[in-house]
Design a protein around this motif. Structure first.
Motif, PDB file in Angstrom:
ATOM      1  N   TYR A  77       0.798  -1.257  -0.112  1.00  0.00           N
ATOM      2  CA  TYR A  77       0.062  -0.062   0.015  1.00  0.00           C
ATOM      3  C   TYR A  77       0.904   1.280   0.031  1.00  0.00           C
ATOM      4  O   TYR A  77       0.451   2.601  -0.415  1.00  0.00           O
ATOM      5  CB  TYR A  77      -0.999  -0.037   1.194  1.00  0.00           C
ATOM      6  N   LEU A 116       1.193   3.005  -3.354  1.00  0.00           N
ATOM      7  CA  LEU A 116       0.099   3.525  -4.099  1.00  0.00           C
ATOM      8  C   LEU A 116       0.153   5.048  -3.886  1.00  0.00           C
ATOM      9  O   LEU A 116       0.625   5.645  -2.842  1.00  0.00           O
ATOM     10  CB  LEU A 116      -1.276   3.152  -3.548  1.00  0.00           C
ATOM     11  N   TYR A 168      -6.931   8.121  -4.814  1.00  0.00           N
ATOM     12  CA  TYR A 168      -7.242   7.490  -6.002  1.00  0.00           C
ATOM     13  C   TYR A 168      -7.707   8.735  -6.795  1.00  0.00           C
ATOM     14  O   TYR A 168      -8.070   9.681  -6.281  1.00  0.00           O
ATOM     15  CB  TYR A 168      -8.695   6.674  -5.512  1.00  0.00           C
ATOM     16  N   SER A 189     -10.968  10.626  -6.493  1.00  0.00           N
ATOM     17  CA  SER A 189     -11.147  11.312  -5.033  1.00  0.00           C
ATOM     18  C   SER A 189     -10.197  12.668  -5.051  1.00  0.00           C
ATOM     19  O   SER A 189     -10.756  13.634  -4.513  1.00  0.00           O
ATOM     20  CB  SER A 189     -10.575  10.465  -3.964  1.00  0.00           C
ATOM     21  N   ASP A 235     -21.331  -6.796  -8.697  1.00  0.00           N
ATOM     22  CA  ASP A 235     -21.715  -5.720  -8.281  1.00  0.00           C
ATOM     23  C   ASP A 235     -20.991  -4.568  -9.106  1.00  0.00           C
ATOM     24  O   ASP A 235     -21.416  -3.278  -8.995  1.00  0.00           O
ATOM     25  CB  ASP A 235     -21.686  -5.123  -6.835  1.00  0.00           C
ATOM     26  N   LYS A 289     -15.651  -2.733 -11.852  1.00  0.00           N
ATOM     27  CA  LYS A 289     -14.460  -2.392 -11.000  1.00  0.00           C
ATOM     28  C   LYS A 289     -14.042  -3.433 -10.164  1.00  0.00           C
ATOM     29  O   LYS A 289     -12.871  -3.663  -9.834  1.00  0.00           O
ATOM     30  CB  LYS A 289     -14.806  -0.921 -10.333  1.00  0.00           C
ATOM     31  N   SER A 290     -14.886  -3.593  -9.312  1.00  0.00           N
ATOM     32  CA  SER A 290     -14.838  -4.703  -8.226  1.00  0.00           C
ATOM     33  C   SER A 290     -14.306  -6.100  -8.970  1.00  0.00           C
ATOM     34  O   SER A 290     -13.011  -6.592  -8.558  1.00  0.00           O
ATOM     35  CB  SER A 290     -16.204  -5.302  -7.720  1.00  0.00           C
ATOM     36  N   MET A 350      -1.344  -3.366  -5.206  1.00  0.00           N
ATOM     37  CA  MET A 350      -1.687  -3.910  -3.950  1.00  0.00           C
ATOM     38  C   MET A 350      -1.163  -5.079  -3.716  1.00  0.00           C
ATOM     39  O   MET A 350      -0.941  -5.674  -2.450  1.00  0.00           O
ATOM     40  CB  MET A 350      -3.313  -3.757  -3.778  1.00  0.00           C
ATOM     41  N   ARG A 397     -25.529  -0.725  -9.666  1.00  0.00           N
ATOM     42  CA  ARG A 397     -24.399  -1.869  -9.947  1.00  0.00           C
ATOM     43  C   ARG A 397     -24.819  -3.151  -9.991  1.00  0.00           C
ATOM     44  O   ARG A 397     -25.463  -4.066  -9.448  1.00  0.00           O
ATOM     45  CB  ARG A 397     -23.964  -1.915  -8.484  1.00  0.00           C
ATOM     46  N   ARG A 400      -8.457   0.821  -0.251  1.00  0.00           N
ATOM     47  CA  ARG A 400      -8.991  -0.298  -0.771  1.00  0.00           C
ATOM     48  C   ARG A 400     -10.348  -0.496  -1.407  1.00  0.00           C
ATOM     49  O   ARG A 400     -10.740  -0.633  -2.454  1.00  0.00           O
ATOM     50  CB  ARG A 400      -8.955  -1.384   0.313  1.00  0.00           C
ATOM     51  N   GLN A 401     -11.413   0.471  -0.543  1.00  0.00           N
ATOM     52  CA  GLN A 401     -12.361   0.415  -1.035  1.00  0.00           C
ATOM     53  C   GLN A 401     -12.684   1.535  -2.393  1.00  0.00           C
ATOM     54  O   GLN A 401     -13.516   1.120  -3.267  1.00  0.00           O
ATOM     55  CB  GLN A 401     -13.765   0.672   0.050  1.00  0.00           C
ATOM     56  N   THR A 402     -11.880   2.614  -2.343  1.00  0.00           N
ATOM     57  CA  THR A 402     -12.128   3.182  -3.464  1.00  0.00           C
ATOM     58  C   THR A 402     -11.716   2.743  -4.754  1.00  0.00           C
ATOM     59  O   THR A 402     -12.058   2.993  -5.692  1.00  0.00           O
ATOM     60  CB  THR A 402     -11.772   4.628  -3.328  1.00  0.00           C
ATOM     61  N   PHE A 434     -14.099  -1.284  -4.980  1.00  0.00           N
ATOM     62  CA  PHE A 434     -15.694  -1.289  -4.803  1.00  0.00           C
ATOM     63  C   PHE A 434     -16.252   0.132  -5.325  1.00  0.00           C
ATOM     64  O   PHE A 434     -15.760   1.245  -5.143  1.00  0.00           O
ATOM     65  CB  PHE A 434     -15.693  -1.439  -3.093  1.00  0.00           C
TER      66      PHE A 434
END
Lengths: 399, 399
Positions: free
Chosen positions: A9, A12, A16, A19, A106, A109-110, A140, A252, B276-278, B281
């Protein structure tokens, strides 16, 4: 605590991409609450769900309210009614899938991020620029990554030659991400180009992860699915989504096709993915599955085509502005994205900030999609006609 | 293909426990289509969604049908309206959470499995028996696992002493999974026991992953959340779900609380989880988030309490059968699960098959939850009163 964290991590970027864009916009808005900002940045749709979809979802909500028709856990890969609708969708392109090859989820992306879990330490080959999730999800896991430059020279469509150039030696067993129509460049592989990729993957024992999230924007004689190419089922996984075609960004539903014949190290990827999904996922909400089924019905596909046409008109209008101003761009024709070369030698974030502050238009800095994205900006056609027209007028005035 | 696969998948049982149960039931049903099989196996609810939930979902579907009220991408962690509803829910137990500590997701299964990605190679301590996802998701990453035996001797509530016994040396920086009320045993930690775990975790620099999926079944003076224990925010993550309390197994909404102060190796777990979530998910469907908000409203909590009471009556009826037949069991009081000692020295799968074939009742073999689950069977109270009563009558006849 003395536990060990996932050290990868640290590799990274702190934020994101989207964001960070949101953060800058929020900061500007706070300082200038009167500004009428137009968002052509994040690839989010603005038109409502097709009527046939909301009708189906409303009926499904009714079912959930009654004991006789209530549904609990769904099959992890999806209800047969939805898998069959997806199967029929692929027949439009001449592709035949077994129901067991389709896994609903869902979001693309997932799926595209979670697929990394199935693999060991392979060299991962990622176009540059491209959707940042391919890179981040591999970082990751600490994977070694090679980039395939997508430049004006190769019309933003890197082929196996670029991969061999980038890596500089004979390749074997690599994982290749392709996205067509491409996010962010809007470039689309034609049949011959995808055939070349499939030949290369088969010759080198490699796997292609094909992201067809923008397939609905394809027109004319271009492939909608990598499985239109003969032999692709022996070397490719495809991830698709209803986000952009049916307006499902806030609803989703996606799916991933893992052909039954895909095999490596004596393991079947289809079985591995099933094991992954049954262990770590509990299915798409029933109400959403009914909406997705409706989106893929003949009536739904007609309504979705109208949504796509609406956005295409925006893209044409935006394209005409840049043509008139002599600013180079690609995309827009078979893609909701315009990939614009920043004028006056500006950098990506510099152009982004200028657009935000002087024109009150939000784009996405190309550099956020990879080093070769520097000097570009992505604009999307997902706004309303009115907002897009207003943004175009401002752009004409300022450029 | 010549790519390397994730070799850890070879360590997994070929079939996820519940898939194997479904397979055996399907095989029996095919051979005996006339059999009236009653399912007390998988923990799936049968009562419909609360009315306040379906009303909210129907209204949200309407919003998605209109351009003015349509919603695209949600904030990845959830809309503020839902985060605030969760925040209020925790205040009922005297727990104060910041909105930024709450992350909504599509299921506790996804969350509890995906959390493993944040960590490096730590010793992972898992109760035995327990929900199989803790083990499988760690095996997929090749983690070293120690088991905490949950036995009749410790009333199925292992404490730090069992952990030290199991590992046999001074511990530091381990990851501990706790599930209370427990799946499958139905055992519930009291305040003193959770305080002991928190003290141990803080003293050893360890992290507790606390699964409170069955919190709604807790009555009396037992903790609903690990954050009721002072100091837990420095050593615990909590995963919760609406699946069992509000009937969301087919609707999908959970949340995970990652306290802001959790830190290891200079990294903040809250920031890592957000990253992780951004990256992987894209948020819970808007329609589902509105349903979840309604489930957590005062009216919703009253309707949910009525659902839980209904299932609790089933559990009491089932318990009375086993008591009358002199068969040992735990759970049922503060949990939807009864953890039954197999009669006549039968093994778990043996008792499962006998129940299926002779009594036409489906349970879940205890051995599927871990080695110490052998000789037990899990029954759930999530059936209808009618089906549960019918199953109880048959059980009385056969046992």
């Amino acid at each position: 605590m003395k536990i060990k964290v996932n050290e990868n991590y640290r590799l990274l970027e702190k934020n994101y991409l989207f964001s960070e864009v949101a953060r800058r916009v929020a900061r500007y808005r706070e300082a200038h609450p009167e500004a009428k900002i137009i968002h052509l940045g994040i690839g989010d749709v603005t038109l409502p769900l097709p009527k046939v979809v909301t009708r189906a979802m409303a009926a499904a909500v009714e079912e959930m309210a009654s004991r006789e028709t209530f549904r609990g856990y769904a099959p992890e890969a999806g209800y047969d009614f939805l898998l069959k609708a997806i199967q029929r969708h692929y027949r439009r392109f001449g592709v035949e899938l077994a129901l067991g090859e389709i896994f609903t989820c869902d979001g693309a992306k997932s799926d595209v991020a979670n697929l990394t879990e199935l693999f060991g330490e392979n060299l991962v080959c990622i176009p540059d620029p491209v959707y940042p999730v391919y890179l981040d999800s591999n970082l990751m896991l600490g994977r070694e990554v090679a980039f395939l430059p997508a430049t004006r020279e190769n019309e933003y469509l890197p082929g196996p030659a670029e991969l061999e150039d980038a890596v500089g030696h004979a390749l074997e067993g690599v994982i290749i991400y392709l996205c067509s129509p491409n996010n962010p460049t809007g470039a689309v592989y034609d049949h011959a180009q995808l055939e070349e990729w499939v030949r290369f993957a088969r010759a080198t024992g490699s796997l292609i992860i094909f992201d067809s999230a923008y397939e609905a924007f394809v027109t004319g004689d271009f492939p909608h699915s990598i499985f239109e190419v003969e032999g692709a089922k022996a070397c490719a996984i495809e991830v698709a989504s209803l986000s952009k075609s049916a307006g499902f960004t806030g609803t989703r539903c996606s799916w991933t096709v893992v052909p039954e014949e895909l095999e490596a190290g004596g393991m079947h990827l289809n079985e591995m993915w099933l094991r992954r999904q049954t262990t770590k996922f509990n299915g798409v909400p029933y109400v959403v599955q009914r909406g997705a089924e409706a989106a893929l019905s003949p009536e739904g596909e007609a309504e979705c085509a109208a949504l796509v046409d609406y956005y295409r008109e925006n893209a044409e209008l935006m394209g005409s502005v840049f043509r008139d101003c002599g600013i180079a761009f690609t995309g827009g024709a078979q893609s909701p994205y315009l990939w614009v070369t920043c004028p006056r030698g500006m950098g990506s974030w510099e152009f982004f900030d200028w657009l935000l502050e002087d024109v009150n238009v939000v784009g996405t800095p190309g550099a956020g999609f990879g080093a070769y994205g520097e000097g570009h900006l992505r604009l999307t056609s997902f706004g309303s006609h009115e907002a897009t027209a207003e943004a175009c007028e401002r752009l004409r005035r300022f450029l």
